[in-house]
Scaffold this motif. Structure first.
Motif, mmCIF file in Angstrom:
data_model
loop_
_atom_site.group_PDB
_atom_site.id
_atom_site.type_symbol
_atom_site.label_atom_id
_atom_site.label_comp_id
_atom_site.label_asym_id
_atom_site.label_seq_id
_atom_site.Cartn_x
_atom_site.Cartn_y
_atom_site.Cartn_z
ATOM 1 N N GLY A 1 11.241 -34.826 49.488
ATOM 2 C CA GLY A 1 11.611 -35.610 48.318
ATOM 3 C C GLY A 1 13.039 -35.411 47.844
ATOM 4 O O GLY A 1 13.489 -36.107 46.941
ATOM 5 N N THR A 2 13.766 -34.475 48.452
ATOM 6 C CA THR A 2 15.159 -34.225 48.070
ATOM 7 C C THR A 2 16.093 -34.957 49.027
ATOM 8 O O THR A 2 15.926 -34.877 50.247
ATOM 9 C CB THR A 2 15.477 -32.718 48.096
ATOM 10 N N VAL A 3 17.056 -35.655 48.458
ATOM 11 C CA VAL A 3 17.992 -36.433 49.266
ATOM 12 C C VAL A 3 19.263 -35.618 49.504
ATOM 13 O O VAL A 3 19.925 -35.185 48.560
ATOM 14 C CB VAL A 3 18.354 -37.759 48.569
ATOM 15 N N HIS A 4 19.575 -35.391 50.766
ATOM 16 C CA HIS A 4 20.777 -34.661 51.153
ATOM 17 C C HIS A 4 21.744 -35.622 51.839
ATOM 18 O O HIS A 4 21.329 -36.509 52.583
ATOM 19 C CB HIS A 4 20.438 -33.536 52.141
ATOM 20 N N HIS A 5 23.037 -35.432 51.615
ATOM 21 C CA HIS A 5 24.029 -36.252 52.317
ATOM 22 C C HIS A 5 24.036 -35.875 53.791
ATOM 23 O O HIS A 5 24.121 -34.704 54.143
ATOM 24 C CB HIS A 5 25.428 -36.037 51.733
ATOM 25 N N PHE A 6 23.922 -36.884 54.650
ATOM 26 C CA PHE A 6 24.015 -36.646 56.098
ATOM 27 C C PHE A 6 24.403 -37.940 56.793
ATOM 28 O O PHE A 6 23.742 -38.960 56.650
ATOM 29 C CB PHE A 6 22.701 -36.122 56.686
ATOM 30 N N ASP A 7 25.486 -37.877 57.552
ATOM 31 C CA ASP A 7 26.026 -39.041 58.246
ATOM 32 C C ASP A 7 26.245 -38.655 59.708
ATOM 33 O O ASP A 7 27.065 -37.791 60.006
ATOM 34 C CB ASP A 7 27.344 -39.446 57.584
ATOM 35 N N ASP A 8 25.485 -39.270 60.628
ATOM 36 C CA ASP A 8 25.591 -38.925 62.055
ATOM 37 C C ASP A 8 27.025 -39.042 62.568
ATOM 38 O O ASP A 8 27.519 -38.173 63.291
ATOM 39 C CB ASP A 8 24.682 -39.839 62.881
ATOM 40 N N ALA A 9 27.694 -40.153 62.218
ATOM 41 C CA ALA A 9 29.059 -40.367 62.699
ATOM 42 C C ALA A 9 29.997 -39.302 62.154
ATOM 43 O O ALA A 9 30.855 -38.769 62.877
ATOM 44 C CB ALA A 9 29.540 -41.757 62.287
ATOM 45 N N GLU A 10 29.812 -38.967 60.894
ATOM 46 C CA GLU A 10 30.634 -37.938 60.259
ATOM 47 C C GLU A 10 30.440 -36.586 60.929
ATOM 48 O O GLU A 10 31.410 -35.859 61.207
ATOM 49 C CB GLU A 10 30.263 -37.868 58.772
ATOM 50 N N GLU A 11 29.184 -36.233 61.184
ATOM 51 C CA GLU A 11 28.886 -34.955 61.845
ATOM 52 C C GLU A 11 29.460 -34.908 63.241
ATOM 53 O O GLU A 11 30.014 -33.894 63.681
ATOM 54 C CB GLU A 11 27.360 -34.727 61.894
ATOM 55 N N ALA A 12 29.346 -36.029 63.964
ATOM 56 C CA ALA A 12 29.870 -36.075 65.331
ATOM 57 C C ALA A 12 31.385 -35.926 65.334
ATOM 58 O O ALA A 12 31.957 -35.220 66.183
ATOM 59 C CB ALA A 12 29.455 -37.380 66.008
ATOM 60 N N ARG A 13 32.045 -36.587 64.389
ATOM 61 C CA ARG A 13 33.507 -36.496 64.322
ATOM 62 C C ARG A 13 33.969 -35.066 64.006
ATOM 63 O O ARG A 13 35.011 -34.614 64.489
ATOM 64 C CB ARG A 13 34.053 -37.487 63.300
ATOM 65 N N LYS A 14 33.192 -34.352 63.179
ATOM 66 C CA LYS A 14 33.517 -32.951 62.873
ATOM 67 C C LYS A 14 33.527 -32.118 64.160
ATOM 68 O O LYS A 14 34.429 -31.312 64.387
ATOM 69 C CB LYS A 14 32.474 -32.365 61.914
ATOM 70 N N VAL A 15 32.498 -32.333 64.983
ATOM 71 C CA VAL A 15 32.398 -31.576 66.230
ATOM 72 C C VAL A 15 33.528 -31.957 67.174
ATOM 73 O O VAL A 15 34.166 -31.095 67.798
ATOM 74 C CB VAL A 15 31.032 -31.821 66.907
ATOM 75 N N LEU A 16 33.795 -33.259 67.275
ATOM 76 C CA LEU A 16 34.827 -33.726 68.217
ATOM 77 C C LEU A 16 36.229 -33.253 67.806
ATOM 78 O O LEU A 16 37.077 -33.032 68.661
ATOM 79 C CB LEU A 16 34.812 -35.249 68.284
ATOM 80 N N SER A 17 36.454 -33.089 66.515
ATOM 81 C CA SER A 17 37.779 -32.675 66.047
ATOM 82 C C SER A 17 37.929 -31.153 65.947
ATOM 83 O O SER A 17 39.021 -30.651 65.718
ATOM 84 C CB SER A 17 38.085 -33.306 64.694
ATOM 85 N N ALA A 18 36.821 -30.422 66.123
ATOM 86 C CA ALA A 18 36.871 -28.961 65.979
ATOM 87 C C ALA A 18 37.644 -28.346 67.141
ATOM 88 O O ALA A 18 37.566 -28.797 68.274
ATOM 89 C CB ALA A 18 35.452 -28.409 65.952
#
Length: 503
Positions: free
Chosen positions: A486-503
């Motif tokens: 019931g708790t809504v957390h921010h999560f964006d697949d594209a955003e997460e993928a870009r974090k990994v690709l830019s790390a």
């Protein structure tokens, strides 16, 4: 607006009061509003009549079979009462009376998959033709001038729909394309919208937690053709699906003009697709589609990936033609088709995110049902997969159709070279139980990892890529939320993928 001008129903109480707003949500009621107490599948709006009155409601609309306890509550507070046999239909009538303006040309598309892409392509094609255009659907209300990326439903409730149409018409929007979900059609959210053309993309397993059977699911979608569009409008139909003949019969009985699209079409026929094409003029990657448009062979560069997007663009061409209802559909269709190089990638639909340091490609797609996952992975296998391995990261939502979970596990492991099963909006279910049901359908001997954390699953999936490989992160697409207990957390697949690709 004066209450008696809003409705023809019997008004018990004052009919000359000014109504300052409408709402089915008691929390949004303000002084002078009319409250619509709609019984729903999850909540009964009549339970909130007291709250609505306290917030300033001066009139209440209820179903005819409403209990005396609610009616006496309204009477005792000297609130005007209106009763109706069809509260959802009456809500739409009230909404269109209160918000009367609509764009001159409105089209809609229904089907299991492809709605979001199709309305975007329609919006972009209309803009290229010189019209002020907007799209309404899963990713919000979007035009060239503004965007609202926070929709509650694919098809907004009737009040929101008509308020939105009124607002965009006031902004000078003359053309609108709407996603019509089965819920939106069944719950009469689209009543009183003045459609000129409607389309059907395809039908596959989805929403069976709500509709129970595929027959019921299809019947709901047929409402767009046999109820919502007036005689003389256009029906744009996929010639390649098994429901095509029934859709044609319905359209003809309704007195609609038919434009078909697909490999079997006699109007917008897809002949072939040349994948993985780099266009030297635009610098974009995409595909070349060869077609026969009303008997004339034409080919065009399409700057989006996926066979299904070729179908969606042809559907969009049909809707633009149907919306304009030109004297020469043939010539206009060819003109619109020639504008397809100007459309753009759709967020969360085979969206190319980037390349890993090892040379692998990463894509995000909304595929959250069996047919969509099958389509995406098949396309990857046929084209991109020829140069390397295909990986997929996906999960299934909680409190939704459980039957699709093992089916999707089987599809993933049958088509992908490696599969990572993770979480995707578990809602109120136990995430590990959802993953267990997916894993039960996975092919024996397949390369499968179970990683509950979606962020970690994306990271591991990208790290597994080698040169020429591709990873599809499936299920959420454009969505930016993960719902857990019931708790809504921010999560964006594209955003997460870009974090990994830019790390």
């Amino acid at each position: 607006m004066i209450l008696s001008e809003l409705t023809n129903l019997e008004i018990i109480g004052s009919s000359s009061m000014e109504i300052k707003g409408l709402s089915e949500d008691s929390r949004k009621i303000k002084q002078g509003f009319l409250f619509i107490a709609t019984p729903g599948t999850a909540q009964d709006g009549r339970k909130y009549i007291k709250n609505a009155i306290e917030n300033g409601a001066v009139a209440v609309l209820v179903p005819e079979d409403t209990d005396d306890s609610y009616l006496n509550l309204i009477k005792d507070n000297n609130i005007t009462l209106i009763k109706t046999k069809d509260i959802r239909g009456e809500t739409a009538k009230l909404a269109v009376s209160f918000y009367p303006k609509q764009p001159e040309t409105i089209v809609a598309v229904t089907g299991t998959s492809g709605k979001t892409s199709t309305v975007q392509f329609v919006r972009e094609l209309n803009s290229l033709l010189g019209y002020k255009s907007a799209s309404i659907g899963t990713i919000g209300v979007i035009s060239d001038d503004f965007a609202d990326y926070d929709p509650a439903n694919t098809s907004p409730d009737a009040i929101t729909m008509h308020r939105t149409l009124n607002d965009i018409a006031n902004r000078g929007i003359t053309h609108a394309a709407i996603e019509a979900s089965s819920h939106g059609i069944e719950l009469k959210r689209l009543e009183a919208v003045r459609f000129k053309a409607v389309a059907f993309t395809n039908l596959s397993r989805d929403h069976l937690d709500y509709h129970s059977t595929m027959e019921e699911y299809f019947r709901c979608k047929l409402g767009l053709f046999n109820r919502l569009i007036p005689q003389g409008g256009y029906a744009v139909l996929n010639s390649d699906i098994e429901q095509y003949q029934e859709l044609c019969r319905t359209a003809k009985e309704r007195g609609l003009n038919i434009i078909s699209f697909g490999k079997k079409s006699d109007t917008l026929r897809l002949i072939s697709i040349q994948r993985d094409v780099h266009d030297s003029v635009s610098g974009k990657y995409g595909q070349i589609i060869k077609t026969e448009i009303f008997g004339k062979e034409l080919a065009v560069f399409l700057p989006v990936l996926g066979d299904f997007q070729a179908f969606n663009t042809l559907c969009a061409v049909g809707l633009v033609v149907g919306g304009e209802q030109p004297a020469s559909a043939e010539n206009f269709a060819r003109k619109v088709f020639g504008l397809l190089p100007g459309v753009s990638e759709v967020r969360g639909r085979m969206e190319f995110i980037g390349r890993s340091k090892s040379g692998g490609s990463v894509f995000v797609d909304y595929a959250h049902k069996p047919d969509a996952l099958l389509s995406v992975l098949s396309i990857m296998k046929e084209s991109i997969g020829k140069t390397g391995k295909i990986g997929v990261v996906f999960g299934c939502g909680g409190n939704r159709d459980k039957g699709k979970r093992p089916i999707m596990g089987g599809i993933a492991t049958d088509l992908a070279d490696f599969t990572i099963v993770t979480d995707d909006n578990p809602r109120f279910e136990e995430p590990d139980e959802i993953r267990k049901e997916i894993l039960a359908g996975c092919k024996a001997g397949a390369v499968v990892k179970e990683i509950g954390s979606r962020a970690e699953a994306i990271k591991i999936g990208i790290e597994m890529l080698k040169e020429g490989d591709s990873l599809v992160i499936a299920g959420k697409g454009h969505e930016t939320e993960q719902i857990v207990k019931g708790t809504v957390h921010h999560f964006d697949d594209a955003e997460e993928a870009r974090k990994v690709l830019s790390a």
